[in-house]
Motif scaffolding. Sequence first.
Motif, PDB file in Angstrom:
ATOM      1  N   GLU A  43       0.817  -1.133   0.146  1.00  0.00           N
ATOM      2  CA  GLU A  43       0.158   0.047   0.010  1.00  0.00           C
ATOM      3  C   GLU A  43       0.876   1.200  -0.153  1.00  0.00           C
ATOM      4  N   ILE A  44       0.836   2.070  -0.894  1.00  0.00           N
ATOM      5  CA  ILE A  44       1.423   3.301  -0.954  1.00  0.00           C
ATOM      6  C   ILE A  44       0.635   4.541  -0.811  1.00  0.00           C
ATOM      7  N   GLU A  45       0.988   5.284   0.161  1.00  0.00           N
ATOM      8  CA  GLU A  45       0.123   6.798   0.288  1.00  0.00           C
ATOM      9  C   GLU A  45       1.401   7.951  -0.014  1.00  0.00           C
ATOM     10  N   ALA A  46       0.657   8.618  -0.724  1.00  0.00           N
ATOM     11  CA  ALA A  46       1.466  10.054  -1.034  1.00  0.00           C
ATOM     12  C   ALA A  46       0.714  10.997  -0.424  1.00  0.00           C
ATOM     13  N   SER A  47       1.437  11.797   0.334  1.00  0.00           N
ATOM     14  CA  SER A  47       0.872  12.925   1.086  1.00  0.00           C
ATOM     15  C   SER A  47       1.480  14.322   0.557  1.00  0.00           C
ATOM     16  N   CYS A  48       0.521  15.288   0.072  1.00  0.00           N
ATOM     17  CA  CYS A  48       1.203  16.345  -0.250  1.00  0.00           C
ATOM     18  C   CYS A  48       0.518  17.637   0.782  1.00  0.00           C
ATOM     19  N   ARG A  49       1.471  18.794   0.901  1.00  0.00           N
ATOM     20  CA  ARG A  49       1.097  19.723   1.638  1.00  0.00           C
ATOM     21  C   ARG A  49       0.965  21.230   0.941  1.00  0.00           C
ATOM     22  N   ALA A  50       0.122  21.791   1.535  1.00  0.00           N
ATOM     23  CA  ALA A  50       0.189  23.082   0.908  1.00  0.00           C
ATOM     24  C   ALA A  50      -0.284  24.142   1.943  1.00  0.00           C
ATOM     25  N   VAL A  51       0.081  25.369   1.692  1.00  0.00           N
ATOM     26  CA  VAL A  51      -0.158  26.460   2.713  1.00  0.00           C
ATOM     27  C   VAL A  51      -1.439  27.188   2.183  1.00  0.00           C
ATOM     28  N   ARG A  52      -1.882  26.853   0.824  1.00  0.00           N
ATOM     29  CA  ARG A  52      -2.980  27.498   0.565  1.00  0.00           C
ATOM     30  C   ARG A  52      -3.641  26.702  -0.285  1.00  0.00           C
ATOM     31  N   LEU A  53      -5.026  26.974  -0.802  1.00  0.00           N
ATOM     32  CA  LEU A  53      -5.965  26.413  -1.673  1.00  0.00           C
ATOM     33  C   LEU A  53      -5.891  26.914  -3.009  1.00  0.00           C
ATOM     34  N   HIS A  54      -6.121  26.338  -3.975  1.00  0.00           N
ATOM     35  CA  HIS A  54      -6.349  26.965  -5.323  1.00  0.00           C
ATOM     36  C   HIS A  54      -7.535  27.803  -5.153  1.00  0.00           C
ATOM     37  N   ASP A  55      -7.452  29.166  -5.709  1.00  0.00           N
ATOM     38  CA  ASP A  55      -8.759  29.912  -5.620  1.00  0.00           C
ATOM     39  C   ASP A  55      -9.524  30.239  -7.028  1.00  0.00           C
ATOM     40  N   HIS A  56      -9.204  29.337  -7.778  1.00  0.00           N
ATOM     41  CA  HIS A  56      -9.855  29.487  -9.005  1.00  0.00           C
ATOM     42  C   HIS A  56      -9.702  27.945  -9.733  1.00  0.00           C
ATOM     43  N   GLY A  57     -10.547  27.908 -11.107  1.00  0.00           N
ATOM     44  CA  GLY A  57     -10.214  26.825 -11.980  1.00  0.00           C
ATOM     45  C   GLY A  57     -10.934  25.567 -11.261  1.00  0.00           C
ATOM     46  N   GLU A  58     -10.521  24.307 -12.076  1.00  0.00           N
ATOM     47  CA  GLU A  58     -11.087  23.191 -11.581  1.00  0.00           C
ATOM     48  C   GLU A  58     -10.470  22.547 -10.187  1.00  0.00           C
ATOM     49  N   GLN A  59      -9.431  23.000  -9.712  1.00  0.00           N
ATOM     50  CA  GLN A  59      -8.983  22.695  -8.401  1.00  0.00           C
ATOM     51  C   GLN A  59      -9.354  23.757  -7.258  1.00  0.00           C
ATOM     52  N   SER A  60     -10.284  24.521  -7.810  1.00  0.00           N
ATOM     53  CA  SER A  60     -10.653  25.607  -6.719  1.00  0.00           C
ATOM     54  C   SER A  60     -11.097  24.864  -5.427  1.00  0.00           C
ATOM     55  N   GLY A  61     -10.598  25.540  -4.459  1.00  0.00           N
ATOM     56  CA  GLY A  61     -10.808  24.945  -2.954  1.00  0.00           C
ATOM     57  C   GLY A  61     -10.060  23.677  -2.493  1.00  0.00           C
ATOM     58  N   MET A  62      -9.020  23.318  -3.505  1.00  0.00           N
ATOM     59  CA  MET A  62      -8.287  22.185  -3.122  1.00  0.00           C
ATOM     60  C   MET A  62      -6.960  22.483  -3.047  1.00  0.00           C
ATOM     61  N   ALA A  63      -5.927  21.781  -2.480  1.00  0.00           N
ATOM     62  CA  ALA A  63      -4.575  21.649  -2.452  1.00  0.00           C
ATOM     63  C   ALA A  63      -4.066  21.021  -3.941  1.00  0.00           C
ATOM     64  N   LEU A  64      -4.764  19.811  -4.063  1.00  0.00           N
ATOM     65  CA  LEU A  64      -4.499  19.181  -5.232  1.00  0.00           C
ATOM     66  C   LEU A  64      -5.539  18.297  -5.394  1.00  0.00           C
ATOM     67  N   ASP A  65      -6.048  18.295  -6.795  1.00  0.00           N
ATOM     68  CA  ASP A  65      -7.158  17.213  -6.963  1.00  0.00           C
ATOM     69  C   ASP A  65      -6.667  15.560  -6.633  1.00  0.00           C
ATOM     70  N   PHE A  66      -7.555  15.080  -5.848  1.00  0.00           N
ATOM     71  CA  PHE A  66      -7.068  13.564  -5.477  1.00  0.00           C
ATOM     72  C   PHE A  66      -6.781  12.854  -6.668  1.00  0.00           C
ATOM     73  N   GLY A  67      -7.843  12.922  -7.997  1.00  0.00           N
ATOM     74  CA  GLY A  67      -7.722  12.206  -9.093  1.00  0.00           C
ATOM     75  C   GLY A  67      -6.563  12.613 -10.025  1.00  0.00           C
TER      76      GLY A  67
END
Length: 179
Positions: A34-58
Amino acid sequence: MSGFLVTRRIGIDAGHRIMTHGSKCRHIHGHRYEIEASCRAVRLHDHGEQSGMALDFGFLKEEMMAVIDDPCDHGFIAQAADAELLRMFAPEDGTAADAWIAALREAVAQEGFAASTDCRLGTKLYVLPVPPTAEQLAEHWFNRLAARVAERSDGVSELARIRVWETPNCWADYGLAGF
């Protein structure tokens, strides 16, 4: 530092052996990794298809599938120095096998890994310059995924950690300091 941490998990089945291990892991065997990838962000996207996300899980899943699942799932992970094992996968015996192993080792030296299905029985083979331990796999996959995460998140997220579960009770982490 406050911020967001998002994690995606995938699972693969793969064989390996640790040729220098003093106990049973020197034998050919397999794991349900089982492999987990964890990503960190200090802010979220504020526009576009990733709006409100650090990184789209897909997006993260697509990158993990390309780097980890596609070349390794239902395959074998080997060390380039393990000549006896590599000879078992070689498409032919004799000098052709030696040339095939040399080509794999050259690819490993240039790229840091080699992936092949040009093997006896068409088996997937993934070759590393180091023993395929959980620790080494975590570091290797971290190094292969880090730039992809930055690109897919438009620089909003960074890969913080890769966790490789070798069994339900044992795992290894590799990542940024303080992950």
